[in-house]
Design an enzyme around this catalytic site. Structure first.
Site, PDB file in Angstrom:
ATOM      1  N   SER A  49     -62.585 -98.933 -34.200  1.00  0.00           N
ATOM      2  CA  SER A  49     -61.784 -97.735 -33.958  1.00  0.00           C
ATOM      3  C   SER A  49     -61.530 -97.619 -32.474  1.00  0.00           C
ATOM      4  CB  SER A  49     -62.502 -96.476 -34.475  1.00  0.00           C
ATOM      5  OG  SER A  49     -63.461 -96.039 -33.546  1.00  0.00           O
TER       6      SER A  49
ATOM      7  N   TYR B 168     -72.069 -93.906 -32.716  1.00  0.00           N
ATOM      8  CA  TYR B 168     -70.820 -94.398 -33.304  1.00  0.00           C
ATOM      9  C   TYR B 168     -70.067 -95.268 -32.312  1.00  0.00           C
ATOM     10  CZ  TYR B 168     -66.407 -94.315 -35.881  1.00  0.00           C
ATOM     11  OH  TYR B 168     -65.266 -94.666 -36.563  1.00  0.00           O
TER      12      TYR B 168
ATOM     13  N   LYS C  53     -69.327 -99.316 -32.727  1.00  0.00           N
ATOM     14  CA  LYS C  53     -67.967 -99.842 -32.847  1.00  0.00           C
ATOM     15  C   LYS C  53     -67.637-100.810 -31.720  1.00  0.00           C
ATOM     16  CE  LYS C  53     -66.751 -97.926 -36.682  1.00  0.00           C
ATOM     17  NZ  LYS C  53     -66.498 -98.760 -37.882  1.00  0.00           N
TER      18      LYS C  53
END
Length: 309
Positions: A151, A164, A168
């Site tokens: 992302s 997170y 990623k």
């Protein structure tokens, strides 16, 4: 499981996906669910992998083509190895594998439990590597395509989303390293960069101080939330072309050259937001986002109870 005949690999032809086998992790909900639908509509035989067996089966029942549901935890190497054996035996060797399974936590690092923080890393990063390891022999045999879902969190680390963003960024680096290793075997590796996508992970986005602040400080065009159906279409187009990078939305490609400046911009915005926050909104404990994240975390806690006494 519904079966049908078909070749393996993605070796040209008028319909390069038709009859091939795809594996999508995290397929019970969100982007994974809609990507499974899109790939099935394109003529692929789809194996749906995830933690929620009943939800997986509901999704599979609505697909037009042959399917296989595999309930498994991507952090469990033995379970993924068993899933790979089932896929090959019941659908055929995989030509496309999409490492999509992921969870997110918002909240301050200091007030997020170490176990929850690590769970995000384990699912999003280690789980992606486990997925590649389990299916790489099949991808080599089909000269297939491995797609790593990341992302824009990989572009610039956002405070209150440390696990997170770290996972990623790590998954992106893993995929880029893997690309160079497997290219001589005819396997291609793609990285998909997703921006705001209207899945359950973003439910109540305007009520979440972390996500609301992130979105509020972006340029107006970048605040748009895209439907998972649209994102799945972009991903399917990229998979069809075995793209090295997929951007959802496509304009994200123009952000790549600007990545060196993003950390400074995020840091400046963060200082401003933290000074303006008077109610402690940005010091909250870690909170799992979305129904899928809660399903994974609850299942994990059931299988890893705290020590008694």
């Amino acid at each position: 499981m519904r079966t049908a005949s078909g070749g393996d690999g993605l070796r040209g032809g008028a319909s390069p996906l038709r009859g091939r086998v795809a594996v999508v992790t995290g397929a019970a909900r969100g982007v994974g669910e809609h990507l499974a639908r899109s790939l099935s509509a394109a003529g692929m035989r789809v194996a749906l992998a995830g933690r929620e067996e009943a939800t997986l089966r509901e999704t599979a029942a609505a697909l037009p083509g042959p399917t296989l549901c595999v309930e498994c935890d991507v952090t469990d190497r033995a379970a993924l190895a068993g899933a790979a054996r089932r896929v090959e035996a019941e659908l055929g060797p995989a030509s496309v594998v999409v490492a999509n399974a992921g969870i997110a936590v918002s909240g301050s690092f200091g007030r997020t439990s170490a176990e929850l923080w690590q769970r995000v890393i384990d699912v999003n990063l280690i789980g992606s590597a486990n997925t590649a390891r389990a299916f790489l022999p099949q991808l080599i045999s089909t000269r297939g395509y491995f797609l790593q879902i990341v992302s824009t969190a990989a572009f610039g680390a956002a405070p209150m989303m440390s696990a997170y963003c770290a996972s990623k960024a790590g998954a992106e680096s893993f995929a880029l390293a893997l690309r160079g290793e497997v290219e001589p075997d005819g396997v291609q590796v793609g990285v998909a960069y997703l921006h705001w996508t209207g899945t359950e992970m973003l439910d109540g986005i305007d009520d979440n101080p972390v996500l609301a602040a992130l979105r509020r400080n972006q340029p107006r065009p970048a605040r748009r939330v895209h439907s998972p159906e649209q994102v799945a279409r972009w991903l399917t187009r990229g998979i069809t072309g075995r793209a090295p990078q997929i951007y959802a939305p496509p304009w994200l490609r123009w952000c790549q050259p600007l990545r060196p400046v993003f950390p400074a911009l995020v840091a400046r915005t963060t200082r401003r937001e933290l000074r303006a926050a008077a109610d402690g909104a940005f010091s909250s404990a870690g909170e799992v986002l979305g129904a899928g994240g809660h399903a994974d975390w609850n299942s994990y806690r059931e299988s890893h109870p705290p020590p008694s006494g």
